[in-house]
Design a protein around this motif. Structure first.
Motif, PDB file in Angstrom:
ATOM      1  N   VAL A  28       0.859  -1.183   0.000  1.00 43.49           N
ATOM      2  CA  VAL A  28       0.000   0.000   0.000  1.00 43.49           C
ATOM      3  C   VAL A  28       0.897   1.236   0.000  1.00 43.49           C
ATOM      4  O   VAL A  28       1.894   1.307   0.729  1.00 43.49           O
ATOM      5  CB  VAL A  28      -0.932   0.006   1.239  1.00 43.49           C
ATOM      6  CG1 VAL A  28      -1.735   1.294   1.318  1.00 43.49           C
ATOM      7  CG2 VAL A  28      -1.861  -1.203   1.204  1.00 43.49           C
ATOM      8  N   ALA A  29       0.554   2.205  -0.823  1.00 52.16           N
ATOM      9  CA  ALA A  29       1.298   3.464  -0.884  1.00 52.16           C
ATOM     10  C   ALA A  29       1.083   4.253   0.398  1.00 52.16           C
ATOM     11  O   ALA A  29       0.010   4.194   1.001  1.00 52.16           O
ATOM     12  CB  ALA A  29       0.839   4.281  -2.083  1.00 52.16           C
ATOM     13  N   LEU A  30       2.089   5.005   0.786  1.00 52.74           N
ATOM     14  CA  LEU A  30       1.998   5.844   1.975  1.00 52.74           C
ATOM     15  C   LEU A  30       1.736   7.293   1.569  1.00 52.74           C
ATOM     16  O   LEU A  30       2.309   7.769   0.577  1.00 52.74           O
ATOM     17  CB  LEU A  30       3.291   5.758   2.792  1.00 52.74           C
ATOM     18  CG  LEU A  30       3.624   4.374   3.331  1.00 52.74           C
ATOM     19  CD1 LEU A  30       5.003   4.371   3.976  1.00 52.74           C
ATOM     20  CD2 LEU A  30       2.571   3.929   4.329  1.00 52.74           C
ATOM     21  N   PRO A  31       0.906   8.007   2.320  1.00 51.10           N
ATOM     22  CA  PRO A  31       0.590   9.393   1.959  1.00 51.10           C
ATOM     23  C   PRO A  31       1.807  10.293   1.679  1.00 51.10           C
ATOM     24  O   PRO A  31       1.768  11.078   0.735  1.00 51.10           O
ATOM     25  CB  PRO A  31      -0.240   9.887   3.149  1.00 51.10           C
ATOM     26  CG  PRO A  31      -0.954   8.644   3.606  1.00 51.10           C
ATOM     27  CD  PRO A  31       0.084   7.552   3.465  1.00 51.10           C
ATOM     28  N   PRO A  32       2.923  10.185   2.433  1.00 50.77           N
ATOM     29  CA  PRO A  32       4.051  11.063   2.118  1.00 50.77           C
ATOM     30  C   PRO A  32       4.693  10.788   0.755  1.00 50.77           C
ATOM     31  O   PRO A  32       5.491  11.592   0.276  1.00 50.77           O
ATOM     32  CB  PRO A  32       5.065  10.777   3.241  1.00 50.77           C
ATOM     33  CG  PRO A  32       4.346  10.035   4.292  1.00 50.77           C
ATOM     34  CD  PRO A  32       3.152   9.415   3.657  1.00 50.77           C
ATOM     35  N   GLU A  33       4.349   9.659   0.152  1.00 54.00           N
ATOM     36  CA  GLU A  33       4.890   9.308  -1.165  1.00 54.00           C
ATOM     37  C   GLU A  33       4.024   9.820  -2.309  1.00 54.00           C
ATOM     38  O   GLU A  33       4.395   9.676  -3.477  1.00 54.00           O
ATOM     39  CB  GLU A  33       4.986   7.786  -1.311  1.00 54.00           C
ATOM     40  CG  GLU A  33       5.839   7.109  -0.290  1.00 54.00           C
ATOM     41  CD  GLU A  33       5.734   5.601  -0.325  1.00 54.00           C
ATOM     42  OE1 GLU A  33       6.791   4.958  -0.243  1.00 54.00           O
ATOM     43  OE2 GLU A  33       4.603   5.066  -0.427  1.00 54.00           O
ATOM     44  N   MET A  34       2.881  10.402  -1.991  1.00 52.02           N
ATOM     45  CA  MET A  34       1.917  10.743  -3.033  1.00 52.02           C
ATOM     46  C   MET A  34       2.534  11.595  -4.136  1.00 52.02           C
ATOM     47  O   MET A  34       2.306  11.331  -5.313  1.00 52.02           O
ATOM     48  CB  MET A  34       0.687  11.440  -2.456  1.00 52.02           C
ATOM     49  CG  MET A  34      -0.376  11.709  -3.524  1.00 52.02           C
ATOM     50  SD  MET A  34      -1.978  12.180  -2.858  1.00 52.02           S
ATOM     51  CE  MET A  34      -1.639  13.820  -2.277  1.00 52.02           C
ATOM     52  N   HIS A  35       3.312  12.603  -3.804  1.00 48.12           N
ATOM     53  CA  HIS A  35       3.881  13.474  -4.840  1.00 48.12           C
ATOM     54  C   HIS A  35       4.824  12.700  -5.765  1.00 48.12           C
ATOM     55  O   HIS A  35       4.871  12.966  -6.969  1.00 48.12           O
ATOM     56  CB  HIS A  35       4.585  14.682  -4.215  1.00 48.12           C
ATOM     57  CG  HIS A  35       5.821  14.350  -3.436  1.00 48.12           C
ATOM     58  ND1 HIS A  35       5.778  13.768  -2.180  1.00 48.12           N
ATOM     59  CD2 HIS A  35       7.123  14.501  -3.748  1.00 48.12           C
ATOM     60  CE1 HIS A  35       7.023  13.580  -1.752  1.00 48.12           C
ATOM     61  NE2 HIS A  35       7.860  14.019  -2.683  1.00 48.12           N
ATOM     62  N   ILE A  36       5.535  11.738  -5.226  1.00 50.22           N
ATOM     63  CA  ILE A  36       6.438  10.920  -6.050  1.00 50.22           C
ATOM     64  C   ILE A  36       5.626  10.068  -7.014  1.00 50.22           C
ATOM     65  O   ILE A  36       5.935   9.987  -8.208  1.00 50.22           O
ATOM     66  CB  ILE A  36       7.332  10.038  -5.147  1.00 50.22           C
ATOM     67  CG1 ILE A  36       8.252  10.919  -4.309  1.00 50.22           C
ATOM     68  CG2 ILE A  36       8.122   9.036  -5.979  1.00 50.22           C
ATOM     69  CD1 ILE A  36       8.977  10.185  -3.190  1.00 50.22           C
ATOM     70  N   ILE A  37       4.583   9.447  -6.500  1.00 48.29           N
ATOM     71  CA  ILE A  37       3.732   8.592  -7.343  1.00 48.29           C
ATOM     72  C   ILE A  37       3.005   9.441  -8.384  1.00 48.29           C
ATOM     73  O   ILE A  37       2.918   9.059  -9.557  1.00 48.29           O
ATOM     74  CB  ILE A  37       2.746   7.779  -6.479  1.00 48.29           C
ATOM     75  CG1 ILE A  37       3.511   6.944  -5.441  1.00 48.29           C
ATOM     76  CG2 ILE A  37       1.885   6.871  -7.353  1.00 48.29           C
ATOM     77  CD1 ILE A  37       2.649   6.396  -4.322  1.00 48.29           C
ATOM     78  N   GLN A  38       2.491  10.602  -7.976  1.00 46.13           N
ATOM     79  CA  GLN A  38       1.812  11.493  -8.933  1.00 46.13           C
ATOM     80  C   GLN A  38       2.748  11.880 -10.081  1.00 46.13           C
ATOM     81  O   GLN A  38       2.350  11.819 -11.251  1.00 46.13           O
ATOM     82  CB  GLN A  38       1.331  12.772  -8.228  1.00 46.13           C
ATOM     83  CG  GLN A  38       0.140  12.578  -7.343  1.00 46.13           C
ATOM     84  CD  GLN A  38      -0.163  13.815  -6.518  1.00 46.13           C
ATOM     85  OE1 GLN A  38       0.742  14.514  -6.038  1.00 46.13           O
ATOM     86  NE2 GLN A  38      -1.442  14.094  -6.332  1.00 46.13           N
ATOM     87  N   ASN A  39       3.967  12.283  -9.759  1.00 43.99           N
ATOM     88  CA  ASN A  39       4.918  12.687 -10.800  1.00 43.99           C
ATOM     89  C   ASN A  39       5.245  11.521 -11.729  1.00 43.99           C
ATOM     90  O   ASN A  39       5.349  11.688 -12.941  1.00 43.99           O
ATOM     91  CB  ASN A  39       6.197  13.254 -10.186  1.00 43.99           C
ATOM     92  CG  ASN A  39       5.962  14.605  -9.549  1.00 43.99           C
ATOM     93  OD1 ASN A  39       5.032  15.327  -9.901  1.00 43.99           O
ATOM     94  ND2 ASN A  39       6.806  14.957  -8.582  1.00 43.99           N
ATOM     95  N   TRP A  40       5.391  10.337 -11.147  1.00 44.85           N
ATOM     96  CA  TRP A  40       5.696   9.149 -11.951  1.00 44.85           C
ATOM     97  C   TRP A  40       4.529   8.811 -12.885  1.00 44.85           C
ATOM     98  O   TRP A  40       4.734   8.539 -14.069  1.00 44.85           O
ATOM     99  CB  TRP A  40       6.017   7.971 -11.019  1.00 44.85           C
ATOM    100  CG  TRP A  40       6.507   6.763 -11.734  1.00 44.85           C
ATOM    101  CD1 TRP A  40       7.794   6.481 -12.096  1.00 44.85           C
ATOM    102  CD2 TRP A  40       5.715   5.656 -12.175  1.00 44.85           C
ATOM    103  NE1 TRP A  40       7.850   5.269 -12.732  1.00 44.85           N
ATOM    104  CE2 TRP A  40       6.580   4.741 -12.794  1.00 44.85           C
ATOM    105  CE3 TRP A  40       4.360   5.347 -12.111  1.00 44.85           C
ATOM    106  CZ2 TRP A  40       6.150   3.548 -13.346  1.00 44.85           C
ATOM    107  CZ3 TRP A  40       3.927   4.160 -12.660  1.00 44.85           C
ATOM    108  CH2 TRP A  40       4.805   3.265 -13.269  1.00 44.85           C
ATOM    109  N   VAL A  41       3.322   8.846 -12.365  1.00 41.28           N
ATOM    110  CA  VAL A  41       2.135   8.553 -13.184  1.00 41.28           C
ATOM    111  C   VAL A  41       1.980   9.617 -14.280  1.00 41.28           C
ATOM    112  O   VAL A  41       1.674   9.299 -15.433  1.00 41.28           O
ATOM    113  CB  VAL A  41       0.866   8.446 -12.312  1.00 41.28           C
ATOM    114  CG1 VAL A  41      -0.401   8.399 -13.164  1.00 41.28           C
ATOM    115  CG2 VAL A  41       0.952   7.220 -11.408  1.00 41.28           C
ATOM    116  N   ARG A  42       2.226  10.870 -13.958  1.00 41.04           N
ATOM    117  CA  ARG A  42       2.155  11.960 -14.943  1.00 41.04           C
ATOM    118  C   ARG A  42       3.160  11.719 -16.072  1.00 41.04           C
ATOM    119  O   ARG A  42       2.851  11.865 -17.245  1.00 41.04           O
ATOM    120  CB  ARG A  42       2.426  13.298 -14.252  1.00 41.04           C
ATOM    121  CG  ARG A  42       2.306  14.510 -15.151  1.00 41.04           C
ATOM    122  CD  ARG A  42       2.506  15.811 -14.367  1.00 41.04           C
ATOM    123  NE  ARG A  42       1.371  16.023 -13.458  1.00 41.04           N
ATOM    124  CZ  ARG A  42       1.440  15.983 -12.123  1.00 41.04           C
ATOM    125  NH1 ARG A  42       2.594  15.756 -11.513  1.00 41.04           N
ATOM    126  NH2 ARG A  42       0.359  16.181 -11.399  1.00 41.04           N
TER     127      ARG A  42
END
Length: 162
Positions: A28-42
């Motif tokens: 499960v992804a952790l909330p502090p990682e959200m910006h990293i995951i968002q940038n990767w998905v973008r």
């Protein structure tokens, strides 16, 4: 086309057995990682998927799982993003495809949905229909070409003049 997955099907257990040897950490992804995951998905997919990911991450627990290889994000899968009970979006880095990571993400996400009380999952506007049919026996949901994404606002890119 939307697909329906029975989360109590033996095929879900079989999928888990087939994905046990995948060489990626799925969690499960952790909330502090959200910006990293968002940038990767973008970078690898689309701004629309970033929006869905953001909604999935807002749930408690987050409705996003990630695949990590050698400390690097290589895939993700979400649920409850566009609608409750929906699986997706999901994607794996092109360099990591064919290694079972997508199947493992799919399996672990469906198991998370089942643990939260869902009996069925909907795969909205499923891209690789045969992939989902073969993986867990997903069934097409009859419709007249109508789905939740009908009428979705789209950004029109301006024409580039030479």
């Amino acid at each position: 086309m939307d697909l329906l997955v029975n989360l109590y099907s033996r095929k879900l257990e079989e999928l888990g057995e087939r994905t046990t040897g995948v060489e990626a950490t799925i969690r499960v992804a952790l909330p502090p990682e959200m910006h990293i995951i968002q940038n990767w998905v973008r970078e690898h997919f689309s701004e629309y998927w970033v929006s869905e990911l953001t909604v999935a991450m807002a749930h408690q627990p987050p409705g996003c799982l990630v695949a990590i290889v050698d400390g690097k994000l290589v895939g993700f899968a979400c649920y409850d993003a566009t609608a409750k009970g929906f699986f997706g979006p999901t994607g794996v880095d092109e360099s990591q495809r064919g290694k079972g990571i997508g199947l493992a993400l799919f399996h672990r996400t469906l198991v998370a949905m089942k643990a939260q009380g869902y009996a069925y999952a909907v795969i909205g506007s499923a891209g690789p229909i045969d992939f989902y049919k073969n993986a867990v026996g997903a069934l097409p949901i009859p419709s007249d070409s109508e789905d939740i994404y009908q009428g979705l606002l789209r950004i029109k890119k301006p024409l580039v003049e030479d």
